[in-house]
Write a protein that holds these residues in place. Sequence first.
Motif, PDB file in Angstrom:
ATOM      1  N   GLY A 321       0.843  -1.186   0.000  1.00 19.18           N
ATOM      2  CA  GLY A 321       0.000   0.000   0.000  1.00 19.18           C
ATOM      3  C   GLY A 321       0.880   1.239   0.000  1.00 19.18           C
ATOM      4  O   GLY A 321       1.987   1.220   0.542  1.00 19.18           O
ATOM      5  N   ASP A 323       3.510   3.966  -0.463  1.00 21.95           N
ATOM      6  CA  ASP A 323       4.901   3.891  -0.915  1.00 21.95           C
ATOM      7  C   ASP A 323       5.621   2.827  -0.086  1.00 21.95           C
ATOM      8  O   ASP A 323       5.487   2.810   1.132  1.00 21.95           O
ATOM      9  CB  ASP A 323       5.564   5.258  -0.716  1.00 21.95           C
ATOM     10  CG  ASP A 323       6.972   5.268  -1.282  1.00 21.95           C
ATOM     11  OD1 ASP A 323       7.185   5.915  -2.313  1.00 21.95           O
ATOM     12  OD2 ASP A 323       7.861   4.598  -0.701  1.00 21.95           O
ATOM     13  N   VAL A 326       7.653   3.891   3.041  1.00 26.43           N
ATOM     14  CA  VAL A 326       7.023   4.574   4.173  1.00 26.43           C
ATOM     15  C   VAL A 326       6.260   3.528   4.991  1.00 26.43           C
ATOM     16  O   VAL A 326       5.225   3.029   4.572  1.00 26.43           O
ATOM     17  CB  VAL A 326       6.055   5.676   3.688  1.00 26.43           C
ATOM     18  CG1 VAL A 326       5.369   6.341   4.879  1.00 26.43           C
ATOM     19  CG2 VAL A 326       6.797   6.716   2.858  1.00 26.43           C
ATOM     20  N   THR A 351       2.122   7.962  -1.266  1.00 24.00           N
ATOM     21  CA  THR A 351       1.887   7.571   0.117  1.00 24.00           C
ATOM     22  C   THR A 351       0.571   8.160   0.638  1.00 24.00           C
ATOM     23  O   THR A 351       0.062   9.153   0.103  1.00 24.00           O
ATOM     24  CB  THR A 351       3.084   7.988   1.005  1.00 24.00           C
ATOM     25  OG1 THR A 351       2.932   7.375   2.288  1.00 24.00           O
ATOM     26  CG2 THR A 351       3.178   9.495   1.152  1.00 24.00           C
ATOM     27  N   MET A 405      -1.162   4.498  11.067  1.00 19.68           N
ATOM     28  CA  MET A 405      -1.556   3.470  12.032  1.00 19.68           C
ATOM     29  C   MET A 405      -1.837   4.101  13.386  1.00 19.68           C
ATOM     30  O   MET A 405      -1.424   3.588  14.414  1.00 19.68           O
ATOM     31  CB  MET A 405      -0.444   2.413  12.156  1.00 19.68           C
ATOM     32  CG  MET A 405      -0.196   1.700  10.832  1.00 19.68           C
ATOM     33  SD  MET A 405       1.165   0.546  10.885  1.00 19.68           S
ATOM     34  CE  MET A 405       2.562   1.606  10.527  1.00 19.68           C
ATOM     35  N   VAL A 434      -8.631   6.744   2.214  1.00 20.90           N
ATOM     36  CA  VAL A 434      -8.197   7.765   1.261  1.00 20.90           C
ATOM     37  C   VAL A 434      -8.228   7.199  -0.160  1.00 20.90           C
ATOM     38  O   VAL A 434      -7.740   6.084  -0.394  1.00 20.90           O
ATOM     39  CB  VAL A 434      -6.761   8.236   1.590  1.00 20.90           C
ATOM     40  CG1 VAL A 434      -6.217   9.126   0.481  1.00 20.90           C
ATOM     41  CG2 VAL A 434      -6.736   8.957   2.919  1.00 20.90           C
ATOM     42  N   CYS A 462      -6.970   4.360   8.316  1.00 19.33           N
ATOM     43  CA  CYS A 462      -7.144   5.767   8.692  1.00 19.33           C
ATOM     44  C   CYS A 462      -5.809   6.451   8.886  1.00 19.33           C
ATOM     45  O   CYS A 462      -4.876   5.874   9.463  1.00 19.33           O
ATOM     46  CB  CYS A 462      -7.894   5.864  10.024  1.00 19.33           C
ATOM     47  SG  CYS A 462      -9.633   5.548   9.877  1.00 19.33           S
TER      48      CYS A 462
HETATM   49  N1  SAH Z   1       3.263   2.311   2.887  1.00 16.49           N
HETATM   50  C1  SAH Z   1       1.986   2.885   3.224  1.00 16.49           C
HETATM   51  C2  SAH Z   1       1.740   2.905   4.709  1.00 16.49           C
HETATM   52  C3  SAH Z   1       1.662   1.545   5.332  1.00 16.49           C
HETATM   53  S1  SAH Z   1       1.271   1.584   7.024  1.00 16.49           S
HETATM   54  C4  SAH Z   1       1.884   4.287   2.615  1.00 16.49           C
HETATM   55  O1  SAH Z   1       2.874   4.804   2.130  1.00 16.49           O
HETATM   56  O2  SAH Z   1       0.786   4.847   2.620  1.00 16.49           O
HETATM   57  C5  SAH Z   1      -0.465   1.417   6.992  1.00 16.49           C
HETATM   58  C6  SAH Z   1      -1.131   2.721   7.369  1.00 16.49           C
HETATM   59  O3  SAH Z   1      -1.103   3.596   6.258  1.00 16.49           O
HETATM   60  C7  SAH Z   1      -2.572   2.604   7.716  1.00 16.49           C
HETATM   61  O4  SAH Z   1      -2.755   2.203   9.066  1.00 16.49           O
HETATM   62  C8  SAH Z   1      -3.047   4.026   7.519  1.00 16.49           C
HETATM   63  O5  SAH Z   1      -2.645   4.849   8.568  1.00 16.49           O
HETATM   64  C9  SAH Z   1      -2.239   4.416   6.297  1.00 16.49           C
HETATM   65  N2  SAH Z   1      -2.992   4.183   5.055  1.00 16.49           N
HETATM   66  C10 SAH Z   1      -2.639   3.407   4.020  1.00 16.49           C
HETATM   67  N3  SAH Z   1      -3.558   3.460   3.032  1.00 16.49           N
HETATM   68  C11 SAH Z   1      -4.513   4.306   3.450  1.00 16.49           C
HETATM   69  C12 SAH Z   1      -5.735   4.774   2.907  1.00 16.49           C
HETATM   70  N4  SAH Z   1      -6.161   4.390   1.697  1.00 16.49           N
HETATM   71  N5  SAH Z   1      -6.483   5.632   3.650  1.00 16.49           N
HETATM   72  C13 SAH Z   1      -6.063   6.043   4.851  1.00 16.49           C
HETATM   73  N6  SAH Z   1      -4.929   5.629   5.421  1.00 16.49           N
HETATM   74  C14 SAH Z   1      -4.160   4.768   4.733  1.00 16.49           C
END
Ligand code: SAH
Length: 475
Positions: A321, A323, A326, A351, A405, A434, A462
């Motif tokens: 998910g 990047d 991150v 991200t 998170m 998002v 979230c």
């Molecule tokens: N590598 C990811 C993050 C991974 S950690 C990035 O760069 O986005 C997982 C956390 O990312 C989730 O708990 C939330 O806080 C956030 N996250 C990832 N996708 C999301 C989305 N579509 N909507 C809201 N928060 C998201």
Amino acid sequence: MNLDEPKPEETVAAQDAIGPLATLPLAFRVAGRTAVIAGGGDGAAWKAELLVAAGASVVVFATKPSRKLIELAARRPAVRLEPRAWRPDDLTGASLAILEAEDQNEARAFRAAAQAAGAPVNVVDKPEFCDFSFATLVNRSPLVVAVATDGASPVFGQAIRARIEALLPASFADWAAAARDWRRRLAPLGLDFRQRRHFWERFVDLALASGERAPEPEDFRRLADAEADSAVPKTGRILLVGGGPGDPDLLTLKAVRALQTADVVLYDDLAPPRVLEMARREARRIDVGKRGGRESTSQAEISALAVALALEGKTVVRLKGGDPSVFGRANEEIAAARAAGVPIAIVPGVTAATAAAAELGVSLSDRLLARRVQFVTARGQDGRLPQGLQWAAMVDPDVTTCVYMGVRALPELTARLIAEGLDGDTPAVVVENVSLAGSRRFAAPIRLLPERVAEARPTGPCLLIYGRALAGAAA
Ligand code: SAH
């Protein structure tokens, strides 16, 4: 001769029955042949330019040639300008006949003369007089993609062309040229049908995965050697691919290309179905997230699986998910791959924080209010607030803080932030899902936010963002 019909060893999937076609797209060789153009406008100049690019000689009959046409004839020896009106016998021997004229009678006469001479006709902007039309092109010659709408909507055709253009790296011209060369060099090697087919499959994988570079002689040797000596162990590779926050439109072109070359895709709960759909149809998809209520596959197990598959020679896409760099535990997968000698590369993604900012219509940084942006995770290894957060940094009023998170520990987190000196009225937003359907946002001064979020009971991922720069989003 069907130059581009797949040879049997290259055929991958059986072709479905073909539905009705408004026109039949053909790839027509005009090199060394003569095309006749009548008319002196810019339309004629453009067609002449195209024909010359394809190697044709062009004779243009025009009493009043446009400046563009005159310049073209001066620049291109293959264009001959005849300063007079066309006559029917000018079309004798022409391989294509093109007219640019307003007059219907002239169009009719030209069409009749061309037909008598056996030359297919195109009358610019008059489809009713045309045997053929010019398609919109994506040029990676010898690889050429043509888009035709039978005049239904040239603008639509151009938009489609732009999309394809973006998908095909410039180097595909070199790869297609190399394929032509390598086909000749492959012939004397005495490979059997199955080996040749395998060679071309691996060629395609390599070309699709190597868009940023041209082919090298070494590539041919490696592909050919692997076939000649199938005992040579093949190593695949691992791509840590950022899948973005969920909307497939937020994937990078490189991520799409990676997904389309994958033999295997390892994905988890954060990989939305519509992103996964972008993977090659034949790719094996393995869910390494939660399974039927069981705990998620551990990070070590995921890394080991990716490495094992790559050692079998597979191109493994580990879809993450957002990047990968991150909060994606990318370093653990990189270390595992390096330890096993497996090539690994990262394809970045959008991200969650920047996607959330886009959705909220705010900037994370602000020249006056936020000179720093920080990404923080509020989940420690036991799922609670992590130890060792730098509270002075967390309550700095000049910073925008994006907390990944962070919802589970939200009450604990906000209480501590305020205790450490953060203004309880600092604007704050939690954005759920998002970029996905069912996205929701909860905005409030940070002291009131836990209550707002608890009422709403979010179930999707979230992200919490707080800081003075968020004032616009909290409104
Ligand atoms: N590598 C990811 C993050 C991974 S950690 C990035 O760069 O986005 C997982 C956390 O990312 C989730 O708990 C939330 O806080 C956030 N996250 C990832 N996708 C999301 C989305 N579509 N909507 C809201 N928060 C998201």
